[in-house]
Enzyme design. Structure first.
Site, PDB file in Angstrom:
ATOM      1  N   GLU A  87      -4.992  -8.556   1.473  1.00  0.00           N
ATOM      2  CA  GLU A  87      -5.505  -8.517   2.881  1.00  0.00           C
ATOM      3  C   GLU A  87      -6.963  -8.310   2.524  1.00  0.00           C
ATOM      4  OE1 GLU A  87      -4.051  -5.037   5.028  1.00  0.00           O
ATOM      5  OE2 GLU A  87      -1.934  -5.831   4.244  1.00  0.00           O
ATOM      6  N   GLU A 125       0.732  -1.176   0.028  1.00  0.00           N
ATOM      7  CA  GLU A 125       0.034  -0.001   0.010  1.00  0.00           C
ATOM      8  C   GLU A 125       0.652   1.303   0.125  1.00  0.00           C
ATOM      9  OE1 GLU A 125      -3.062   0.240   2.941  1.00  0.00           O
ATOM     10  OE2 GLU A 125      -3.858  -1.866   2.463  1.00  0.00           O
TER      11      GLU A 125
END
Ligand code: BGP
Length: 459
Positions: A348, A160
């Site tokens: 995730e 991210e």
């Protein structure tokens, strides 16, 4: 079976969130160690956290008991390179031991090279602003790849970029706590500048992995991104949602901001303008898979007025305040694979709820199970329709240090008592073990339908 053969069921974690041992065995400080005191909810700090550094064998044994097929972990850059030019053998040994333990347990190790714990020495040399960061990152990558690639096949360069860039350098919520006014030229310049360095780090690391890895590597990146889901399944609504998901703004939360350069060699003009000669070639190296972290869609259309772009009052929310948007995995996987034609791994997905150890000694977490069922149904639909989805890494194996929110948000399948380090498997852990054994969701809430011989894991 609704999921393809070879589909990987696993869990994810990140070094800084679980390891503790913040200054042991030669580890150097990260920007989180050095700068976060006083900025974290309740004054929490991750100096000890789940103490996974000392408990990793117990934690891998839990993973084995649950039948997990894969474990996505991250390596701490300052544990391995604590100061400029210094390789910390003891730090490396921890990851060698972890990977060995996983391999012995039959669990595929998936390695993320950067999950936000920038070494303080890199920060002091200009950090994400400095041209040199991509060379420092490439050197760090070499050290990790040389140490682990006899057992690790799956690599993710970054976790991210959106989040650490946004939280740390634009919104002032993560170290180094920089803030710029939203929607200004200053913000756009910063986003472009930092994105360039991050993409160069990614490109150089991807190249190092391909050149040096002992086992044939599968190279990816773990991204998150804004996702819009269609208001209805009419072609017009689908195209509209897709256009909004891959919009053309200077906005690092859009997946195409990052992935168009990586996959297609095309950057937003603002980013293109600052790339020097040859840099796009470094960045543009097609990947083996795209990791996508997904917690929510940015709109939801089931509101009383049936309109998208707004969540309705009272929509179910997680303990992080995020709306629960069950179709997110379906539309995300579909849109991503349609645009980039690449296998997608969910790197995730999970939920923070308010968990307690109850009077019976168990942690009953039906909301988590329901959330996972909703989201996995979306993923199952994507797999059934033939979109190339290759794995699902649930966030997270253990309750852990949730960045600015400290220990208040519990995301784990396993409850952690941070005072005693006692681990308690939540109901969702047993439920997830059944999902894995069934290679997908099963009818009913407990035992897979039609599988009389199915043995539950004993508590
Ligand atoms: C992701 C991070 C994880 C973890 C997770 C929690 O963005 O990669 O490290 O913190 O978020 O989810 P949430 O975003 O709901 O806080």
């Amino acid at each position: 079976m609704s999921f393809p053969d070879g589909f990987l069921w696993g869990v994810a974690s990140a070094a800084y969130q679980i390891e503790g041992a913040y200054d042991e065995d030669g580890k150097g400080p990260s920007i989180w160690d050095a700068l976060s005191d006083g900025h974290v909810l309740h004054g929490d700090s991750a100096r000890i956290s789940c103490d996974h550094y000392h408990h990793f064998r117990e934690d891998v044994a839990i993973m084995k008991k649950l039948g997990l097929q894969a474990y996505r972990f991250s390596v701490s850059w300052p544990r391995v390179i604590p100061a400029e030019g210094v390789v910390n053998e003891k730090g490396l040994q921890f990851y060698r031991d972890l990977v060995e333990e996983l391999t012995q347990a039959g669990i595929e190790p998936l390695c993320t090279l950067y999950h936000w714990d920038l070494p303080m020495w890199v920060h002091e040399k200009g950090g994400w602003y400095a041209d040199r960061i991509s060379d420092d990152f490439a050197q760090y990558t070499e050290v990790v790849v040389d140490a682990l690639s006899d057992k690790v096949q799956y690599w993710m360069t970054f976790n991210e970029g959106t989040s650490f860039l946004g939280e740390g350098y634009l919104h002032g919520t993560h170290p180094p706590y920089e803030k710029v006014p939203a929607g200004t030229e200053e913000e756009f310049d910063k986003v472009a500048r930092l994105s360039r360095n991050l993409l160069l780090c990614h490109g150089k690391a991807a190249d190092v992995i391909r050149r040096r890895a002992k086992l044939p590597p599968k190279v990816g990146i773990a991204t998150d991104s804004t996702l819009y889901i269609p208001e209805s399944e009419s072609e017009a609504d689908i195209q509209d949602a897709k256009a909004r998901t891959f919009a053309g703004d200077v906005n690092h939360y859009l997946l195409n901001w990052w992935m168009d350069p990586i996959m297609n060699g095309e950057a937003h003009p603002r980013l293109q303008a600052i790339l020097r000669e040859g840099e796009m070639e470094t960045i543009h190296q097609p990947l083996d898979f795209l990791g996508w972290n997904c917690y929510l869609a940015n709109n939801y259309n089931d509101g009383p007025d049936g309109k998208m772009a707004k969540y309705w009052p009272g929509i179910p929310r997680t303990n992080s305040g995020f709306p629960v948007t069950p179709d997110a995995l379906y539309w995300g996987v579909r849109f991503i694979s349609e645009r980039y034609d690449i296998p997608v791994m969910i790197t995730e997905n999970g939920i923070a709820i308010i968990d307690f150890v109850m009077d019976d000694g168990c942690v009953h977490d039906p909301q988590r199970i329901q959330y996972l069922k909703w989201y996995l149904r979306g993923l199952e639909r994507a797999a059934e329709e033939g979109y190339p989805v290759i794995g699902y890494m649930l966030w997270s194996i253990l309750d852990n240090f949730e960045w600015a929110f400290g220990f208040e948000k519990r995301f784990g399948l396993v409850y952690v008592d941070y005072l005693t380090q006692k681990r308690t498997l939540k109901d969702s852990a047993y439920w997830y073990a059944d999902v894995i054994r069934n290679n997908g969701l099963f009818d009913g809430t407990e035992v897979p339908a039609g599988d009389e011989s199915h043995e539950r894991i004993e508590r």
